[in-house]
Design an enzyme around this catalytic site. Structure first.
Site, PDB file in Angstrom:
ATOM      1  N   CYS A  56       0.842  -1.206   0.000  1.00  0.00           N
ATOM      2  CA  CYS A  56       0.000   0.000   0.000  1.00  0.00           C
ATOM      3  C   CYS A  56       0.878   1.258   0.000  1.00  0.00           C
ATOM      4  O   CYS A  56       1.506   1.560  -0.997  1.00  0.00           O
ATOM      5  CB  CYS A  56      -0.996  -0.043   1.162  1.00  0.00           C
ATOM      6  SG  CYS A  56      -2.375   1.099   0.927  1.00  0.00           S
ATOM      7  N   HIS A 101      -3.712  -4.984   0.384  1.00  0.00           N
ATOM      8  CA  HIS A 101      -3.173  -5.469   1.661  1.00  0.00           C
ATOM      9  C   HIS A 101      -3.279  -6.988   1.738  1.00  0.00           C
ATOM     10  O   HIS A 101      -4.213  -7.514   2.369  1.00  0.00           O
ATOM     11  CB  HIS A 101      -3.947  -4.825   2.831  1.00  0.00           C
ATOM     12  CG  HIS A 101      -3.496  -3.453   3.174  1.00  0.00           C
ATOM     13  ND1 HIS A 101      -2.414  -3.208   3.991  1.00  0.00           N
ATOM     14  CD2 HIS A 101      -3.965  -2.251   2.794  1.00  0.00           C
ATOM     15  CE1 HIS A 101      -2.244  -1.896   4.107  1.00  0.00           C
ATOM     16  NE2 HIS A 101      -3.173  -1.299   3.385  1.00  0.00           N
ATOM     17  N   GLU A 120      -1.719  -9.062   3.517  1.00  0.00           N
ATOM     18  CA  GLU A 120      -1.607  -9.588   4.896  1.00  0.00           C
ATOM     19  C   GLU A 120      -2.946  -9.609   5.615  1.00  0.00           C
ATOM     20  O   GLU A 120      -3.089 -10.297   6.623  1.00  0.00           O
ATOM     21  CB  GLU A 120      -0.562  -8.773   5.685  1.00  0.00           C
ATOM     22  CG  GLU A 120      -1.034  -7.464   6.290  1.00  0.00           C
ATOM     23  CD  GLU A 120      -1.249  -6.330   5.284  1.00  0.00           C
ATOM     24  OE1 GLU A 120      -1.036  -6.538   4.076  1.00  0.00           O
ATOM     25  OE2 GLU A 120      -1.641  -5.232   5.731  1.00  0.00           O
TER      26      GLU A 120
END
Ligand code: MN
Length: 252
Positions: free
Chosen positions: A121, A224, A226
């Site tokens: 990001c 994102h 994760e």
């Protein structure tokens, strides 16, 4: 699963942010903060995560970098437009100039030491700025035909498609041509920096992934991954490829 036979697991430094405590006894006090998702993603990929606090002294930053095997530039505040020659647009979000300068130093030293770098990001945006590119400070005002890149759904939900560019590192890692991603950004890459190539686009033309043409592993994604692991475990491929790059570098 991570190879447990490896002699020593790579240490992955993750840049953190500063947030002010909003109430109570310590109101106004700044704390180092990092989303838990990064910690989990690195562990699941066979790395030892450590949080990198913001430092000012370049010699200290160099030692910090010498200690780690790979760098993750995490998400967070908007990147200061002054770093790419623009004045602030009225829709610019909050900045953290200390973090900008720290991460630019980190990135430069990590490249100098040939350490793999994964930008997420804001991390992708910072890589582009560091290499000499620019950003849309705010998509709503700067790119009116953008689709929704600041989703209202939960972080683990994928809300838009991303088309991967053939023969890029990212496409080789994901082994797919179109993937689904979450999206939590109101800024994006405007002018691509020299030395960088695009490896992923959204349907509206917004750049969703980049990689360096010059470094062994400097890669950034605008989404994102994760935060997607619970519903989209294949996003772990990206972290595994990054960890693998740290092993390859150590055997150079
Ligand atoms: Mn997006």
């Amino acid at each position: 699963m991570p190879n447990k036979n490896r002699e020593k697991l790579p240490i992955i430094g993750i840049s953190a942010t500063l947030i002010a405590v909003e109430s109570g006894q310590f109101m106004g006090l700044e704390r180092v903060a990092l989303g838990e998702g990064y910690i989990q993603a690195i562990q699941l990929s066979g790395g030892i995560p450590i949080i990198l606090p913001i430092l000012k002294d370049r010699a200290f930053i160099r030692q910090q970098m010498q200690f780690i095997d790979g760098l993750i530039l995490s998400g967070g505040y908007d990147v200061s437009p002054l770093l790419y020659g623009e004045e602030p647009n009225k829709n610019l979000g909050a900045l953290c100039l200390d973090r900008d300068h720290y991460e630019l130093h980190l990135l430069e030293i990590a490249r100098d030491l040939h350490k793999p770098i994964l930008g997420i990001c804001r991390g992708l945006q910072l890589i582009n700025v560091a290499f000499g590119g620019t950003l849309y400070q705010d998509l709503e005002s700067g790119f009116p035909h953008a689709l929704q890149h600041d989703q209202k759904s939960k972080p683990e939900e994928a809300t838009h498609t991303v088309t991967l560019t053939a023969c890029t590192k990212l496409q080789q890692v994901m082994q797919e041509n179109v993937i689904l991603t979450n999206s939590f950004h109101h800024q994006a890459i405007k002018d691509l920096a020299p030395g960088i190539m695009v490896n992923a686009y959204a349907k509206d033309g917004i750049i969703e992934g980049i990689e360096s043409k010059e470094d062994a592993f400097v890669l950034g994604v605008q989404w994102h991954p994760e935060l997607m692991l619970s519903k989209h475990p294949k996003m772990l491929k990206l972290f595994r490829a990054f960890i693998e790059a740290t092993h390859l570098r150590r055997t150079e």
